[in-house]
Design a protein around this motif. Structure first.
Motif, PDB file in Angstrom:
ATOM      1  N   LEU A 131       0.811  -1.214   0.000  1.00 30.28           N
ATOM      2  CA  LEU A 131       0.000   0.000   0.000  1.00 30.28           C
ATOM      3  C   LEU A 131       0.848   1.271   0.000  1.00 30.28           C
ATOM      4  O   LEU A 131       0.298   2.371   0.081  1.00 30.28           O
ATOM      5  CB  LEU A 131      -0.929   0.006   1.226  1.00 30.28           C
ATOM      6  N   SER A 151      -8.030   5.046  -1.135  1.00 31.07           N
ATOM      7  CA  SER A 151      -8.237   4.011  -2.141  1.00 31.07           C
ATOM      8  C   SER A 151      -6.918   3.459  -2.674  1.00 31.07           C
ATOM      9  O   SER A 151      -6.662   3.461  -3.875  1.00 31.07           O
ATOM     10  CB  SER A 151      -9.086   4.559  -3.299  1.00 31.07           C
ATOM     11  N   ARG A 152      -6.080   2.960  -1.742  1.00 28.55           N
ATOM     12  CA  ARG A 152      -4.874   2.246  -2.141  1.00 28.55           C
ATOM     13  C   ARG A 152      -5.219   0.763  -2.320  1.00 28.55           C
ATOM     14  O   ARG A 152      -5.907   0.180  -1.490  1.00 28.55           O
ATOM     15  CB  ARG A 152      -3.778   2.401  -1.088  1.00 28.55           C
ATOM     16  N   LYS A 153      -4.704   0.161  -3.378  1.00 28.36           N
ATOM     17  CA  LYS A 153      -5.067  -1.218  -3.707  1.00 28.36           C
ATOM     18  C   LYS A 153      -3.938  -2.164  -3.337  1.00 28.36           C
ATOM     19  O   LYS A 153      -2.776  -1.947  -3.702  1.00 28.36           O
ATOM     20  CB  LYS A 153      -5.380  -1.342  -5.201  1.00 28.36           C
ATOM     21  N   SER A 159      -9.196  -2.682  -1.789  1.00 27.40           N
ATOM     22  CA  SER A 159      -8.766  -1.296  -1.727  1.00 27.40           C
ATOM     23  C   SER A 159      -9.037  -0.752  -0.329  1.00 27.40           C
ATOM     24  O   SER A 159     -10.063  -1.080   0.286  1.00 27.40           O
ATOM     25  CB  SER A 159      -9.509  -0.453  -2.773  1.00 27.40           C
ATOM     26  N   THR A 237     -13.271  -1.403  -0.905  1.00 26.49           N
ATOM     27  CA  THR A 237     -13.237  -2.123  -2.178  1.00 26.49           C
ATOM     28  C   THR A 237     -14.507  -1.908  -2.979  1.00 26.49           C
ATOM     29  O   THR A 237     -14.457  -1.667  -4.196  1.00 26.49           O
ATOM     30  CB  THR A 237     -13.024  -3.621  -1.918  1.00 26.49           C
ATOM     31  N   ALA A 240     -14.412   1.531  -4.447  1.00 26.12           N
ATOM     32  CA  ALA A 240     -13.413   1.634  -5.512  1.00 26.12           C
ATOM     33  C   ALA A 240     -13.888   0.931  -6.780  1.00 26.12           C
ATOM     34  O   ALA A 240     -13.710   1.433  -7.901  1.00 26.12           O
ATOM     35  CB  ALA A 240     -12.089   1.049  -5.043  1.00 26.12           C
TER      36      ALA A 240
END
Length: 621
Positions: A131, A151-153, A159, A237, A240
């Motif tokens: 992340l 919203s880091r995947k 996410s 998630t 996102a």
């Protein structure tokens, strides 16, 4: 969130949970429903349930109404570990510059697995590296300022929105567990600092100064605590994926509009004999919907060419569809070979019928190689620019009418010189309009760029686009049409000739016209067969003009590198038409003969009130 210890209590006034029934999920401001009493009421004199008999009043509590309150643990009776452990969000606590693990809650362990206390985050928490949080945690630890990333995947596909908050613990806290996990301190005696304070656990008995001041004092003496970072991650998630579906839908919609727009534009520009033409269309950036800009080049016959540029106000597929209808209508009206202002007059009425809410601008110009100028009309469009061979730029100012679809306006035509060696530019507002400046400044910038632009029409197009700062992320679509009237010299000039003869009328006019045509065509070294066809067509057109027209009459011959053009003008505005003649008829066959032997033919009204009838023959390669 600032922790005095890993297991710090949450300060604040003691509160009780409000009772709720199945009729309302949110407590009402007033007691509207009778609520069952599920716990013992506090004794008289202690309405707040305070151990010291205080009267602290909770603004969310309606204890004076009919609804009783439920007994429950006070917030300060709960440790941070108890609270964080029950959160559905992912929580991890690390300390020190190496970010050693102090604690992860159950939700974090369920998502990424348990993590050993005391290990560094770089070794035991690869998900933080996925992340890209480790540099952010270093920054938070140095600055002491919380930071949030959205919203880091992760590699798992989920996410997360993550907040990193700086926290602090005291080094002199002897009761901390050796493994770094926060101990559970629910004993009320632990509310006070060492030495016994108030029952609230928020004040120190030394000089009336709070525990935070005492901790700050210890820090300032070099015996301060150790800093850490609280990582709080929420699984977003679903959000996102919904946002990505929305972006994909917008991309598909944009691609559809762009495809429609490009399919309605000319796939290949017509190249007249006397002009060199190039055009560029660039849709707006990904954040801007496709508009209704268009351009067109229409050969009218007899060497004349119509040039069109237009812009439909609006965005998306609807604007592109309106643009397609207007472009088709312009081509149909152009085939009538009407003056530019009459074409716009017809187009104005059609635009109101297509969509009264859509306003469009348009400039329509006609180039006649025999006159060396552009005859144009404008419906609310930006002025045509002409750059002469010496670099001087002229602007076609008047006349300009209102945009198409407004109605009630009589359009008129104007002229601007386009001599050999000059370049004309027709463009839409996306090229020169900027939010930060007046549009006249943009037109002036285009004039400066045009005065120094040399090369082929396509090169000039590209240079103008670059000079005006139009990029792939431009906020509006752009259409540019560049027209060059080349100056021909040497062998190239030998391929272009003009010859004309004034006809005075009478029975000798036809023989004189045939003799003139024979001599000219022979001098141009045409094949014998083409000379014979040219002489026959010239004789038929002159005979038709003598029978149905009025003086003055004129026969014109013109050759280019591709075709032979024969044109007869007279003073009568009645246009001839092709008809089928009966075997016994002595007339009515002239136009049919011309239409049969020539590649194309046509007629138009001239500005002086007469007409011109012409035909063309394609030259052999």
């Amino acid at each position: 969130m600032n922790f005095t210890r890993w297991s710090a209590r949450l300060p604040g006034t003691q509160r009780r949970a409000a009772a709720r029934d199945d009729r309302s999920s949110v407590p009402s401001a007033r007691a509207e429903y009778a609520r069952p009493e599920t716990g013992p009421r506090p004794p008289d004199g202690d309405p707040g349930g305070d151990p010291q008999g205080g009267t602290d009043h909770d603004p969310l509590d309606d204890s004076h109404g009919a609804a009783p309150r439920l007994d429950g643990p006070a917030l300060e009776d709960l440790s941070a570990r108890d609270i964080l452990g029950q959160l559905p969000a992912l929580v991890a606590l690390v300390y020190g510059p190496d970010h050693r693990i102090a604690y992860v809650n159950d939700a974090y362990a369920a998502a990424f697995g348990p993590r050993p206390a005391g290990a560094t985050a770089a070794e035991a928490m690869p998900e933080l590296d996925e992340l890209s949080l480790l540099p952010l945690m270093d920054q938070v630890l140095r600055s002491g300022t919380p930071r949030t990333v959205k919203s880091r995947k992760a590699r798992s596909g989920n996410s997360y929105t993550v907040t990193c908050t700086p926290v602090h613990r005291d080094r002199d806290d002897e009761s901390e567990a050796d493994d770094g996990t926060p101990p559970n301190r629910n004993d009320k005696n632990d509310r006070n600092d060492k030495g016994g304070g108030s029952n609230k656990g928020t004040r120190s008995t030394k000089g009336g100064r709070g525990s935070r001041n005492s901790r700050d004092s210890r820090d300032s003496k070099g015996r301060g605590g150790e800093s850490g970072v609280l990582v709080y991650a929420t699984d977003v998630t679903d959000h996102a994926e919904a946002a990505e579906r929305l972006r994909a839908s917008e991309r598909r919609h944009r691609e559809t509009a762009v495809t429609l727009q490009r399919s309605l534009l000319p796939q290949e520009l017509e190249q007249p004999d006397d002009l060199r033409i190039a055009a560029t269309y660039q849709p707006g950036g990904t954040d801007a919907a496709v508009g209704g800009d268009w351009y067109d080049v229409i050969t009218l016959g007899a060497g004349r060419t119509a040039l069109v540029i237009g812009d439909v106000m609006g965005r998306g597929v609807r604007a592109a569809a309106v643009m397609g209808q207007l472009r088709t209508a312009v081509r149909a009206y152009a085939r009538l070979d009407l003056p530019p202002h009459e074409v716009l007059q017809l187009l104005d009425g059609l635009a109101a019928e297509i969509d009264a809410s859509q306003i469009a601008t348009c400039a329509y110009a006609v180039h006649d190689p025999n006159e060396g100028r552009l005859v144009y009309a404008s419906a609310g469009h930006l002025p045509i620019l002409v750059c002469h061979e010496d670099g001087t730029v002229h602007r076609a100012e008047d006349p300009t009418g209102p945009p198409l679809g407004t109605g009630g306006w009589i359009h008129t035509s104007g002229t601007i010189a386009l001599p050999p060696g000059s370049t004309a530019v027709l463009y839409t507002d996306g090229l020169v309009e900027r939010r930060s400046e007046d549009i006249d400044e943009g037109v002036a910038a285009l004039e400066r760029a045009l005065s120094g632009a040399k090369g082929s029409p396509q090169v000039v197009c590209d240079r103008l686009i670059r000079s005006l700062g139009v990029t792939a992320e431009h906020d509006d679509d752009v259409a540019v049409l560049v027209v060059q009237h080349p100056a021909r010299t040497g062998a190239s000039a030998e391929l272009f000739h003009n010859a004309s003869l004034d006809l005075l009328g009478g029975i000798e006019a036809a023989p004189r016209a045939r003799a003139f045509a024979t001599g000219v065509l022979t001098s141009w070294r045409f094949p014998v067969e083409l000379c014979d066809l040219g002489v026959l067509a010239a004789g038929e057109l002159v005979a038709n003009s003598l029978k149905h027209g009025t003086p003055p009459m004129r026969l014109g011959l013109r050759r280019t590198d591709r075709r032979l053009i024969i044109e007869v003008t007279d003073g009568d505005d009645h246009l001839p038409r092709r008809r089928r003649a009966d075997p016994a008829d002595e007339a009515g066959r002239g136009i049919s003969i011309v239409a049969t032997i020539a590649s194309s033919w046509g007629s138009r009204r001239t500005p002086g009130g007469g007409k011109a009838v012409w035909c063309e023959f394609a030259l052999p390669h």
